[in-house]
Enzyme design. Structure first.
Site, PDB file in Angstrom:
ATOM      1  N   HIS A   1      63.406  -1.086  12.125  1.00  0.00           N
ATOM      2  CA  HIS A   1      64.391  -0.411  11.281  1.00  0.00           C
ATOM      3  C   HIS A   1      65.281  -1.465  10.639  1.00  0.00           C
ATOM      4  CE1 HIS A   1      66.890   2.711   9.755  1.00  0.00           C
ATOM      5  NE2 HIS A   1      67.954   2.358  10.449  1.00  0.00           N
TER       6      HIS A   1
ATOM      7  N   ARG B   1      77.787   0.290  10.477  1.00  0.00           N
ATOM      8  CA  ARG B   1      77.993  -0.863   9.583  1.00  0.00           C
ATOM      9  C   ARG B   1      79.139  -0.629   8.614  1.00  0.00           C
ATOM     10  NH1 ARG B   1      72.766  -2.356   6.278  1.00  0.00           N
ATOM     11  NH2 ARG B   1      71.942  -0.246   6.533  1.00  0.00           N
TER      12      ARG B   1
ATOM     13  N   ILE C   1      69.822   6.341  18.503  1.00  0.00           N
ATOM     14  CA  ILE C   1      70.050   6.178  17.058  1.00  0.00           C
ATOM     15  C   ILE C   1      70.914   4.934  16.798  1.00  0.00           C
ATOM     16  CG2 ILE C   1      70.869   7.285  14.934  1.00  0.00           C
ATOM     17  CD1 ILE C   1      70.519   9.969  16.128  1.00  0.00           C
TER      18      ILE C   1
ATOM     19  N   ASN D   1      72.525   1.387  16.243  1.00  0.00           N
ATOM     20  CA  ASN D   1      71.949   0.165  15.666  1.00  0.00           C
ATOM     21  C   ASN D   1      72.443  -1.085  16.385  1.00  0.00           C
ATOM     22  OD1 ASN D   1      70.164   0.697  13.501  1.00  0.00           O
ATOM     23  ND2 ASN D   1      71.883   1.484  12.279  1.00  0.00           N
TER      24      ASN D   1
ATOM     25  N   GLN E   1      80.505  10.459  13.620  1.00  0.00           N
ATOM     26  CA  GLN E   1      79.961  11.131  12.437  1.00  0.00           C
ATOM     27  C   GLN E   1      78.605  11.777  12.724  1.00  0.00           C
ATOM     28  OE1 GLN E   1      82.225  11.463  10.134  1.00  0.00           O
ATOM     29  NE2 GLN E   1      81.871   9.883   8.605  1.00  0.00           N
ATOM     30  N   ILE E   2      77.657  10.984  13.256  1.00  0.00           N
ATOM     31  CA  ILE E   2      76.317  11.552  13.508  1.00  0.00           C
ATOM     32  C   ILE E   2      76.393  12.550  14.655  1.00  0.00           C
ATOM     33  CG2 ILE E   2      73.894  11.059  14.034  1.00  0.00           C
ATOM     34  CD1 ILE E   2      74.277   8.232  12.976  1.00  0.00           C
TER      35      ILE E   2
HETATM   36  P1  A3D Z   1      80.823   6.627  14.459  1.00  0.00           P
HETATM   37  O1  A3D Z   1      81.250   7.746  13.594  1.00  0.00           O
HETATM   38  O2  A3D Z   1      81.684   5.419  14.549  1.00  0.00           O
HETATM   39  O3  A3D Z   1      80.561   7.203  15.929  1.00  0.00           O
HETATM   40  C1  A3D Z   1      80.283   6.385  17.016  1.00  0.00           C
HETATM   41  C2  A3D Z   1      80.994   6.991  18.219  1.00  0.00           C
HETATM   42  O4  A3D Z   1      80.650   6.210  19.379  1.00  0.00           O
HETATM   43  C3  A3D Z   1      82.522   6.981  18.115  1.00  0.00           C
HETATM   44  O5  A3D Z   1      83.024   8.304  18.185  1.00  0.00           O
HETATM   45  C4  A3D Z   1      82.971   6.165  19.321  1.00  0.00           C
HETATM   46  O6  A3D Z   1      84.154   6.644  19.936  1.00  0.00           O
HETATM   47  C5  A3D Z   1      81.764   6.331  20.242  1.00  0.00           C
HETATM   48  N1  A3D Z   1      81.711   5.310  21.289  1.00  0.00           N
HETATM   49  C6  A3D Z   1      82.107   4.020  21.232  1.00  0.00           C
HETATM   50  N2  A3D Z   1      81.921   3.448  22.445  1.00  0.00           N
HETATM   51  C7  A3D Z   1      81.395   4.391  23.250  1.00  0.00           C
HETATM   52  C8  A3D Z   1      80.991   4.400  24.614  1.00  0.00           C
HETATM   53  N3  A3D Z   1      81.077   3.312  25.389  1.00  0.00           N
HETATM   54  N4  A3D Z   1      80.494   5.558  25.112  1.00  0.00           N
HETATM   55  C9  A3D Z   1      80.383   6.668  24.347  1.00  0.00           C
HETATM   56  N5  A3D Z   1      80.769   6.711  23.059  1.00  0.00           N
HETATM   57  C10 A3D Z   1      81.272   5.583  22.535  1.00  0.00           C
HETATM   58  O7  A3D Z   1      79.354   6.102  14.024  1.00  0.00           O
HETATM   59  P2  A3D Z   1      78.123   6.982  13.452  1.00  0.00           P
HETATM   60  O8  A3D Z   1      78.023   8.244  14.228  1.00  0.00           O
HETATM   61  O9  A3D Z   1      78.211   7.027  11.971  1.00  0.00           O
HETATM   62  O10 A3D Z   1      76.903   5.999  13.817  1.00  0.00           O
HETATM   63  C11 A3D Z   1      76.568   5.779  15.168  1.00  0.00           C
HETATM   64  C12 A3D Z   1      75.509   4.678  15.290  1.00  0.00           C
HETATM   65  O11 A3D Z   1      74.307   5.075  14.621  1.00  0.00           O
HETATM   66  C13 A3D Z   1      75.900   3.335  14.642  1.00  0.00           C
HETATM   67  O12 A3D Z   1      75.507   2.265  15.492  1.00  0.00           O
HETATM   68  C14 A3D Z   1      75.091   3.311  13.348  1.00  0.00           C
HETATM   69  O13 A3D Z   1      74.814   2.003  12.905  1.00  0.00           O
HETATM   70  C15 A3D Z   1      73.834   4.018  13.798  1.00  0.00           C
HETATM   71  N6  A3D Z   1      73.005   4.575  12.707  1.00  0.00           N
HETATM   72  C16 A3D Z   1      71.655   4.540  12.883  1.00  0.00           C
HETATM   73  C17 A3D Z   1      70.820   5.057  11.921  1.00  0.00           C
HETATM   74  C18 A3D Z   1      69.335   5.039  12.132  1.00  0.00           C
HETATM   75  O14 A3D Z   1      68.610   5.650  11.385  1.00  0.00           O
HETATM   76  C19 A3D Z   1      68.767   4.280  13.231  1.00  0.00           C
HETATM   77  C20 A3D Z   1      71.351   5.626  10.743  1.00  0.00           C
HETATM   78  C21 A3D Z   1      72.731   5.641  10.592  1.00  0.00           C
HETATM   79  C22 A3D Z   1      73.563   5.116  11.587  1.00  0.00           C
END
Ligand code: A3D
Length: 321
Positions: free
Chosen positions: A176, A83, A119, A121, A13-14
């Site tokens: 955070h 999460r 980014i 968590n 997503q991000i």
């Molecule tokens: P999501 O849409 O699940 O994307 C995560 C991606 O990581 C997926 O496409 C997975 O295939 C990929 N992935 C898994 N394992 C691996 C690997 N070994 N190597 C490379 N890619 C891999 O999640 P998201 O994009 O919504 O969030 C990503 C992270 O950001 C999560 O841990 C969230 O908790 C975190 N997050 C942080 C904040 C901050 O402000 C710090 C805010 C929101 C989310």
């Protein structure tokens, strides 16, 4: 002179929003890495096919091969689970520290001269792990959290006072987590203290209550979005926040942004990554700006740092287990 290069590790997503923002702002060529076959390639093709409409000239590539991140100026890492409702960020540590280990090894091998923004968590622990494994200078491995936490605080203030978000300045410090430290004393609308404006609107007692509600909402804002989405966590605002940091480095803007930095005595913290105001320029973290906290702020900071320490100190046993 070639274009800058930005690599995004994690194409979920991000990661997808990050890629689109990099393209729309023509920050440079973009590589999107994910372990899921075809997905980053598909997202990059999709964004690239919008280039004639949006009018951007950058190369976009999806990949499963770390070799493709070689020569990156900036690497932004979102690999890892987000999460689900009812989970804390800390519940992600076991899974995400394994993912971060493999990501950090990829960065170490192919992009150790980049500026790295984490980014994933739980943020403070994941940055610590990435810096340890890569062995890169701490000035070039940081975390994004404070830009987003501060943006949420600013948004709530602007909505409460009916003023433009552009004129609100406010900042959060610390880890955070739900113990982060929104700085009420320095929150201002074009330099006018927010508390003064709230007191004019509500009187002193109610003004305190309204501010306290905004502080609490800021601390729990990530969970508020998680509860509404039901699957996954915030993704537009974290992407925008990391892009502000990346842009400051790529364009040597020297913006002062709350950044998760490795501290060396600043704010009384030694050897831990914690959110503080930092000048971000072409050399990465060029300076950490220190200022005096009052007794209440220091107590909140100490509590937040204690939470970070507890989490980071558990990393070794988690990685062994
Ligand atoms: P999501 O849409 O699940 O994307 C995560 C991606 O990581 C997926 O496409 C997975 O295939 C990929 N992935 C898994 N394992 C691996 C690997 N070994 N190597 C490379 N890619 C891999 O999640 P998201 O994009 O919504 O969030 C990503 C992270 O950001 C999560 O841990 C969230 O908790 C975190 N997050 C942080 C904040 C901050 O402000 C710090 C805010 C929101 C989310």
């Amino acid at each position: 002179m070639g274009r800058k290069k930005i690599s995004l590790i994690g194409g979920g997503q991000i990661g997808g929003v990050l890629a689109q923002l990099c393209a729309l702002r023509e920050l440079g060529d973009v590589v999107l890495f994910d372990i899921v076959e075809g997905m980053p390639q598909g997202k990059m093709l999709d964004i690239a096919e919008a280039s004639p409409v949006d009018g951007f000239d950058v190369c976009l590539q999806g990949t499963q091969d770390y070799k493709d991140i070689a020569g990156s100026d900036v690497v932004i890492v979102t690999a890892g689970l987000p999460r689900k409702p009812g989970m804390s960020r800390d519940d992600l540590i076991a899974t995400n520290s394994k993912i971060m280990t493999s990501v950090a090894e990829g960065i170490k091998q192919y992009a150790s001269n980049a500026f790295v923004i984490i980014i994933s968590n739980p943020l403070d622990a994941m940055v610590t792990l990435c810096q340890k494994i890569t062995g890169m200078p701490a000035s070039r491995v940081v975390g994004q959290a404070g830009v987003l936490d501060s943006a949420r605080f600013k948004a709530f203030i602007a909505w409460e006072l009916g003023v433009s978000v552009k004129d609100v300045s406010a900042m959060t410090l610390g880890g955070h987590g739900d113990d982060m430290v929104p700085l009420v004393r320095y929150a201002a609308v074009n330099g006018i203290p927010v508390m003064e404006l709230l007191e004019q609107k509500y009187g002193a007692d109610k003004a305190k209550e309204v501010m306290e509600a905004m502080v609490n909402r800021t601390r729990l804002a990530g969970g508020e979005v998680v509860a509404l989405l039901k699957t996954g966590s915030a993704f537009y605002s974290p992407a925008s926040s990391a892009i502000a940091m990346a842009e400051s480095v790529l364009k040597d803007q020297k913006r002062v942004l709350p950044t998760c930095c490795l501290l060396n005595g600043e704010f009384g913290v030694n050897g831990y990554y914690v959110g503080v105001p930092a000048v971000l320029g072409s050399n990465g973290v060029e300076k950490i700006l220190q200022f005096k906290l009052d007794a209440t702020e220091q107590a909140m900071m100490d509590k937040s740092v204690a939470a970070v320490k507890g989490l980071v100190d558990s990393l070794d046993s988690i990685l062994k287990g």
